[in-house]
Design a protein around this motif. Structure first.
Motif, PDB file in Angstrom:
ATOM      1  N   SER A 130       1.290  -1.264   0.126  1.00 29.31           N
ATOM      2  CA  SER A 130       0.304   0.378  -0.040  1.00 29.31           C
ATOM      3  C   SER A 130       0.865   1.873   0.283  1.00 29.31           C
ATOM      4  CB  SER A 130      -0.686   0.378   1.453  1.00 29.31           C
ATOM      5  OG  SER A 130      -1.746   1.008   1.546  1.00 29.31           O
TER       6      SER A 130
ATOM      7  N   TYR B 214      -9.745   1.285  -1.353  1.00 26.62           N
ATOM      8  CA  TYR B 214      -9.501   2.144  -0.057  1.00 26.62           C
ATOM      9  C   TYR B 214     -10.247   2.818  -0.063  1.00 26.62           C
ATOM     10  CZ  TYR B 214      -4.967   0.983  -2.234  1.00 26.62           C
ATOM     11  OH  TYR B 214      -3.548  -0.046  -2.689  1.00 26.62           O
TER      12      TYR B 214
ATOM     13  N   GLY C 135      -6.891  -2.011   1.828  1.00 25.12           N
ATOM     14  CA  GLY C 135      -7.082  -1.987   0.640  1.00 25.12           C
ATOM     15  C   GLY C 135      -8.312  -3.533   0.858  1.00 25.12           C
TER      16      GLY C 135
END
Lengths: 118, 112
Positions: free
Chosen positions: A43, B87, B105
């Protein structure tokens, strides 16, 4: 929605060289911009907060002397990766937030810059 | 920062609705709920955001629970182009200096 651009979209450089990435807010002013880094399959991780007219704030573990940030105007922030090494290869993304009706509701992200250090 | 939890992955068939859940039990009164999605090799794309009431836009709908401790992003008819990582993020609208904190996410796969 608001538009944030980045340049270049991708760059390949030799180890030891420096690379500058630009982030622009095209239709709004941004006193604060954010720089993120994203490694494959992971991420986004915040690197630093860029403040117009003052020093950037770096997250723990991010070397401020290696990742130089300059926010010289209300629409432009630059990230310079100095003496780049292969481990700096990553996807770099910036974001900024326009002020709407007195509050900063959401953020808009640039398209990202892919850096490959050989 | 108030945290969110999302399923790691979900699958949908093309042209069917998709409901992507998000739990945020520690949300504060001034936290907006934001949804972004990220396609491969692109920056996150804004999808929708809201505070208390349900929201609709051309991309999706956001359904917010009455107690605000959970929300659902609704894609009314999934297309192959909707395959992305989604997300769910909370952010205090009064704190300009606050960045967005990204969790892992939900990776949405859309099957033809």
């Amino acid at each position: 929605g608001a538009v944030v651009s980045q340049h270049p979209s991708w760059v390949i450089c030799k180890s030891g060289t420096s690379v500058k990435i630009e982030c622009r807010s095209l239709d709004f002013q941004a006193t604060t911009m954010f720089w993120y880094r994203q490694f494959p399959k992971q991420s986004l991780m915040l690197m630093a907060t860029s403040n117009e007219g003052s020093k950037a704030t770096y997250e723990q573990g991010v070397e401020k002397d290696k990742f130089l940030i300059n926010h010289a105007s209300l629409t432009l922030s630059t990230l310079t990766v100095t003496s780049a090494h292969p481990e700096d290869s990553s996807f770099y993304i910036c974001s900024a937030s326009p002020r709407v009706a007195g509050v900063w509701e959401t953020q808009y992200f640039g398209p990202g810059t892919r850096l490959l250090v050989l | 920062d108030a945290k969110t939890t999302q399923p790691n992955s979900m699958e949908s068939n093309e042209e069917e609705p998709v409901h992507l859940p998000c739990n945020h039990s520690t949300i504060s009164g001034t936290d907006y709920i934001h949804w972004y999605r990220q396609l491969p090799s692109q920056g996150p794309e804004y999808v929708i955001h809201g505070l208390t009431s349900n929201v609709n836009n051309r991309m999706a709908s956001l359904a917010i629970a009455e107690d605000r401790k959970s929300s659902t992003l609704i894609l009314h008819r999934a297309t192959l182009r909707d395959a992305a990582v989604y997300y769910c993020i909370l952010r205090d609208a009064n704190n300009y200096g606050q960045n967005f904190v990204f969790g892992p996410g939900t990776r949405l796969s859309v099957l033809p």
